[in-house]
Design a protein around this motif. Structure first.
Motif, PDB file in Angstrom:
ATOM      1  N   ARG A 278       0.757  -1.196  -0.036  1.00  0.00           N
ATOM      2  CA  ARG A 278      -0.100   0.103  -0.008  1.00  0.00           C
ATOM      3  C   ARG A 278       0.860   1.248   0.133  1.00  0.00           C
ATOM      4  N   GLY A 279       0.928   2.033  -1.164  1.00  0.00           N
ATOM      5  CA  GLY A 279       1.698   3.109  -1.036  1.00  0.00           C
ATOM      6  C   GLY A 279       1.040   4.427  -0.572  1.00  0.00           C
ATOM      7  N   PHE A 280       1.747   5.238  -0.130  1.00  0.00           N
ATOM      8  CA  PHE A 280       1.390   6.585   0.483  1.00  0.00           C
ATOM      9  C   PHE A 280       2.259   7.784  -0.220  1.00  0.00           C
ATOM     10  N   SER A 281       1.447   8.811  -0.270  1.00  0.00           N
ATOM     11  CA  SER A 281       2.024   9.989  -1.491  1.00  0.00           C
ATOM     12  C   SER A 281       3.462  10.243  -0.811  1.00  0.00           C
ATOM     13  N   GLY A 282       4.289  10.758  -1.969  1.00  0.00           N
ATOM     14  CA  GLY A 282       5.520  11.206  -1.919  1.00  0.00           C
ATOM     15  C   GLY A 282       6.698  10.041  -1.955  1.00  0.00           C
ATOM     16  N   ASP A 283       7.883  10.534  -1.583  1.00  0.00           N
ATOM     17  CA  ASP A 283       9.044   9.798  -1.675  1.00  0.00           C
ATOM     18  C   ASP A 283       9.692   9.417  -0.349  1.00  0.00           C
ATOM     19  N   ARG A 284       8.925   9.910   0.686  1.00  0.00           N
ATOM     20  CA  ARG A 284       9.442   9.272   2.048  1.00  0.00           C
ATOM     21  C   ARG A 284       8.225   9.396   3.019  1.00  0.00           C
ATOM     22  N   LEU A 285       8.276   8.636   4.244  1.00  0.00           N
ATOM     23  CA  LEU A 285       7.051   9.275   5.205  1.00  0.00           C
ATOM     24  C   LEU A 285       7.537  10.448   5.634  1.00  0.00           C
ATOM     25  N   ALA A 286       6.126  10.985   5.966  1.00  0.00           N
ATOM     26  CA  ALA A 286       6.345  12.224   6.692  1.00  0.00           C
ATOM     27  C   ALA A 286       4.972  12.347   7.629  1.00  0.00           C
ATOM     28  N   PRO A 287       4.836  13.237   8.407  1.00  0.00           N
ATOM     29  CA  PRO A 287       3.671  13.647   9.465  1.00  0.00           C
ATOM     30  C   PRO A 287       2.400  13.421   8.808  1.00  0.00           C
ATOM     31  N   GLN A 288       2.167  14.060   7.572  1.00  0.00           N
ATOM     32  CA  GLN A 288       1.085  13.956   7.254  1.00  0.00           C
ATOM     33  C   GLN A 288       0.230  12.591   6.778  1.00  0.00           C
ATOM     34  N   HIS A 289       1.194  11.659   6.775  1.00  0.00           N
ATOM     35  CA  HIS A 289       0.915  10.200   6.508  1.00  0.00           C
ATOM     36  C   HIS A 289       0.431   9.386   7.734  1.00  0.00           C
ATOM     37  N   VAL A 290       0.657   9.934   9.145  1.00  0.00           N
ATOM     38  CA  VAL A 290       0.335   9.239  10.371  1.00  0.00           C
ATOM     39  C   VAL A 290      -0.965   8.823  10.572  1.00  0.00           C
ATOM     40  N   PRO A 291      -1.791   9.862  10.290  1.00  0.00           N
ATOM     41  CA  PRO A 291      -3.333   9.439  10.617  1.00  0.00           C
ATOM     42  C   PRO A 291      -3.885   8.340   9.795  1.00  0.00           C
TER      43      PRO A 291
END
Length: 478
Positions: A278-291
């Protein structure tokens, strides 16, 4: 104090350390015989009621050492159904010695007689539930007798871990238990004697094949019963989360999911069709992905956080936010480890640092493994989490207990073996308590590395461990 499951593991670990079960049974039988001498004078009549397992085998040994007594042995069942080789050998020894042996194949015909002392060796610590026949009839006869009653390890019908009985149980005057006290024996209205039978202290300290006994599966298992594991990582690196996820599957998880940046999701998926990516936006983990990650993780049995994540500030901020809000079970590895000491979390964490990462977390280490064990235990207590500190001797501690693992080899310094360990720990943490999960993972990962080294020497790579991890977890030798 030791539980029945842990006692079974320690027995097997002792055997792996060169103390065979036959020797332990001989020591146990001697301890039973000493207890008999304390309870009855020479010349007294002693009736042994023996089951067909190793608990009965202990009493069969004792019968050989009671030459000054009038001993009768009742075996509950036919001799050919004795369940272990060493118990059968001790039965055969009594047959050869022309001892007074009787077999009970019909509970209605059981006759205890009128002995001065009864030795209850029907069922041991690993058996729970209501007594069945012929044990139930024998227990009623024992309880109705005026004889003193000595129970071997635990009174038959009593759960050694809880002290509870699911109905009828033997009412013992004394229990002789082995190696260490059992949790349920303190609730019994009788004297309990703990006998040292020669199990080395390191059989509890060092991991061994006995630890794998915790992995037994119910024959009626369904998909999902053995773990749904989420790996959060990737971005700077793609191999690490893929290795961890594949390792979780090889270690027995039913499902392995990877949450990683969309920029590398296709590449991670390409490592194996068995992964759910499952992908999340961008090229690295960031706080906006946490929820979204928290919502996704809520339905998983364990999370492995860190493989291939990198140490970008925004990624570490996201790790802090995730752990602060998460209340499940998580294995924390690689760059994510450095934020653990500063996070207040309700999560159950297993941290898997090598010694350099341990120092970065604020812990101390030492070249001597025994000193290092003390330091790891103290730091785990300060953190309030379980630590699996990797090294030539891996040290596992939850701040109280300590386990040390000696499997593994110098070839495992190759990249990726830590990711394999993290994934295996995640899978095992889905089905075992944290300390046990970490100890079994360390043992199996090192054993897989040893099997790989036999094939490839120091040229092994992390995927070689993946292939051999199921073998290591089965306890197979090749």
């Amino acid at each position: 104090m030791i539980t029945s499951r842990r006692m079974a593991a320690v027995d097997l670990n002792a055997e792996a350390l060169g103390v065979p079960r036959k020797q332990l049974m001989e020591s146990s039988g001697n301890a039973v015989a000493r207890a008999c001498r304390d309870l009855a004078d020479p010349g007294a009549s002693v009736t042994v009621v023996a089951g067909r397992g190793n608990n009965g085998g202990d009493a069969l040994v004792a019968a050989r050492f009671l030459k000054a007594y009038d001993v009768t042995v009742h075996l509950l069942g036919r001799p050919e159904t004795i369940s272990t080789d060493i118990a059968r050998e001790n039965w055969d020894a009594l047959v050869a010695a022309e001892a007074d042996l009787r077999t009970v194949t019909d509970s209605a015909a059981f006759d205890l007689g009128d002995p001065d002392l009864v030795v209850d060796a029907m069922l041991g610590t690993g058996v729970t539930g209501a007594l069945r026949e012929p044990e139930a009839t024998a227990a009623r006869a024992i309880n109705g007798s005026s004889a003193s009653v000595l129970a071997v390890d635990v009174p038959s019908g009593v759960d050694a871990d809880t002290g509870d009985a699911a109905g009828l149980a033997v009412e013992a005057d004394r229990v002789v238990t082995f190696h260490d006290d059992k949790p349920g024996l303190g609730d019994l209205d009788c004297e309990v004697v703990v006998a040292d039978i020669g199990i080395p202290e390191v059989a509890e300290l060092f991991t061994g094949p006995g630890d794998l006994l915790a992995l037994d599966r119910d024959a009626q298992s369904h998909k999902g019963d053995h773990g749904d594991v989420l790996i959060v990582g990737g971005g700077p690196y793609t191999g690490a989360p893929a290795l961890a996820a594949q390792s979780a599957l090889r270690a027995g998880a039913d499902l392995a999911r990877v949450a990683c940046p969309e920029a590398v999701a296709r590449e991670v998926q390409g490592y194996s069709e068995n992964l759910i990516v499952r992908g999340f936006s961008g090229d690295r983990l960031a706080p906006q992905h946490v929820p979204d990650l928290l919502d996704f993780a809520a339905d998983r049995d364990a999370v492995v956080f860190g493989p291939g994540l990198g140490d970008a500030d925004e990624s570490l901020d996201a790790v802090r936010e995730f752990l602060a809000a998460y209340d499940g079970t998580a294995v924390v590895d690689a760059d994510a480890l450095q934020v653990v000491p500063e996070v207040d979390t309700e999560a159950t964490l297993i941290c898997t640092p090598h010694q350099g990462e341990l120092r970065k977390m604020g812990g101390e280490t030492d070249a001597d493994w025994e000193t290092r064990s003390d330091l790891v235990r103290e730091f785990a207590a300060d953190l309030g989490h379980t630590l699996l500190v990797k090294g030539a001797y891996d040290v596992v501690s939850d701040g109280e207990a300590v386990r040390v693992n000696r499997t593994g080899n110098p070839g495992m310094t190759v990249g990726g073996t830590g990711d394999v360990l993290a994934g295996a720990t995640g899978a095992l943490a889905a089905v075992l308590p944290p300390l046990h999960a970490a100890a079994v993972a360390a043992y199996a990962n090192g054993r897989a590395g040893d099997l790989a080294a036999e094939a490839f020497g120091s040229g092994l790579v992390a995927t070689d461990l993946l292939e051999r991890l199921p073998t290591a977890l089965r306890g197979d030798e090749a």
